[in-house]
Motif scaffolding. Sequence first.
Motif, short mmCIF file in Angstrom:
data_model
loop_
_atom_site.label_atom_id
_atom_site.label_comp_id
_atom_site.label_asym_id
_atom_site.label_seq_id
_atom_site.Cartn_x
_atom_site.Cartn_y
_atom_site.Cartn_z
N GLY A 1 -39.95 -6.52 -10.29
CA GLY A 1 -38.27 -6.19 -10.78
C GLY A 1 -37.82 -6.81 -11.91
N GLU B 1 -33.51 -5.90 -5.29
CA GLU B 1 -34.89 -5.45 -6.37
C GLU B 1 -34.15 -4.66 -7.21
OE1 GLU B 1 -37.70 -3.64 -3.19
OE2 GLU B 1 -36.89 -2.25 -3.76
N HIS C 1 -35.47 -1.45 -10.28
CA HIS C 1 -36.09 0.07 -10.11
C HIS C 1 -35.84 0.54 -11.79
CE1 HIS C 1 -36.13 0.65 -5.51
NE2 HIS C 1 -36.97 -0.60 -5.74
N HIS D 1 -38.37 3.75 -14.31
CA HIS D 1 -39.52 3.51 -15.21
C HIS D 1 -39.28 3.01 -16.48
CE1 HIS D 1 -38.72 6.80 -11.95
NE2 HIS D 1 -39.86 6.65 -11.46
N VAL E 1 -35.08 -1.31 -16.74
CA VAL E 1 -34.24 -1.11 -15.46
C VAL E 1 -33.27 0.12 -14.99
CG1 VAL E 1 -32.69 -2.66 -16.37
CG2 VAL E 1 -33.10 -2.53 -13.76
N THR F 1 -31.65 0.69 -11.87
CA THR F 1 -31.00 1.31 -10.58
C THR F 1 -31.18 -0.70 -10.08
OG1 THR F 1 -31.80 3.08 -9.89
CG2 THR F 1 -30.67 2.15 -8.82
N ASP G 1 -27.03 1.05 -4.12
CA ASP G 1 -27.57 1.10 -5.14
C ASP G 1 -26.09 0.76 -5.99
OD1 ASP G 1 -29.63 1.64 -4.70
OD2 ASP G 1 -30.12 3.55 -4.75
#
Length: 451
Positions: free
Chosen positions: A113, A278, A280, A282, A285, A287, A309
Amino acid sequence: MSRPVRVAVVGSGPSGMYSADALVNQTEIPVEVDVIDRLPVPFGLVRYGVAPDHLSIRSVRDTLNKTLDKPGVRFLGNVTVGRDVSLAELHDCYDAIIFSYGASRDRRLGIAGEDLAGSVAATDLVEWYCGHPDADRGTFEALLPTTTSAVVVGVGNVAVDVTRVLAKTVGELDHTDMPQYVFDTLAQSQITDIHVLGRRGPAQAAFTTKELRELGELAEADIIVSPADLELDDASRAAADADRAVLRNVEVMREWSTREPTGKPRRIHLHFFARPHELHGHGRVETVVVERTALTPEGSAAGTGEFFDLAGNLVVRSVGYRGTAIDGVPFDSGRNVIPHADGRIQIDGATVPGEYVAGWIKRGPTGIIGTNKKDAAATVVSLLADAASGALPEPTSPGGVDALLADRGVVVVSTDGWRAIDQAERDLGATRGRDRTTIHDRDALIAASGS
Ligand code: NAP
């Protein structure tokens, strides 16, 4: 030798300017120095790395400026070695070359990511707010007004700089020389939370106490650190007992851990024993998955398999700078430095005649600006010894660089050109009641230089 020794210094940051200074400050061997920089302006990381709100550190440029006034020192800005002039041509024109171009690139985290939009290098963010001509304005001017929660990875002084700049109000930065586009962008900031991640403990943090303390003194940001993150194991306690700098850091953070948040609109959260696993999101970034760590007996960070998280739509990796190679110059790609012995560049254990190295590209990106003074002086001692012993190769065209660059149509910004830029930046600042404002655009810099 009947003429002065001619030296090219490649890179005009602190180590390059300190090298030039040491070369002309001695009287035994007459020396002429050309300080070459790919940018139209001198001083490298003093201009584009030191935080703009750290006025006293930035004032080092007054000292470096004085070197440019010394007889025998010239500035040749807007000249890229490897493009405008080759290494072989430098050898044709100069008796010796000192490479002092620093370590300006970022290091990566190597996690999934990392290439998502919103995941950036601190080096790039710093260049943006310092007004570097190559800064990626589009990226930062789109990201910053839409960031609500930032995660800064690393606990060195650059991480502290970035955190402070993101947490400050525009009013707290108004006295700086940041370009106007930086103020305009930061004025739109929606940031409420900045999480700073240290992969080891508070006793292993790389920041210095003076810089750390500033995070607890901001107008609109509370500082939050959990007492649990400040617990020291035996080795860390021993480190704090042995090193007052470590102890002071821990004491500052312990005091913070007792503070109640005062309800300021921004919060800085310091986390230790926490490393990004990592990222995350869509398209951008959202999270950061963080893994809890524990110290190994050797003092490094080991994952515990426990994760949590953090919300973060801006992730700034501030995990150190990295030097890069110049074509034809030996390079240690494991350490990202130029190999040397006493500042003399080495290849396969042999000295490359006439080539020297100073500063971060010699020893790696560590230490304070002043560290480069001693470092540069040591390299210059080697160079002058080689000049005295006749070990420098004879150039075929000493002094020939001006004609060569002119033939190629290279627009060279001289010391006078830099002085004109300097004045233009002061004049620009005065229009908004500031001491100076950085001109960021390369063409505008060259136009201001009158070159
Ligand atoms: P730095 O001091 O080397 O700090 C790098 C930080 O990144 C360390 O906390 C390191 O942790 C962490 N790190 C490295 N790899 C990591 C990874 N994969 N995951 C998570 N964390 C990681 O570098 P810097 O902050 O870029 O500063 C460079 C130099 O400039 C330093 O000498 C600094 O003091 C100097 N500087 C000084 C000032 C000032 O005096 N005001 C301002 C800015 C910079 P580990 O220790 O665990 O490796």
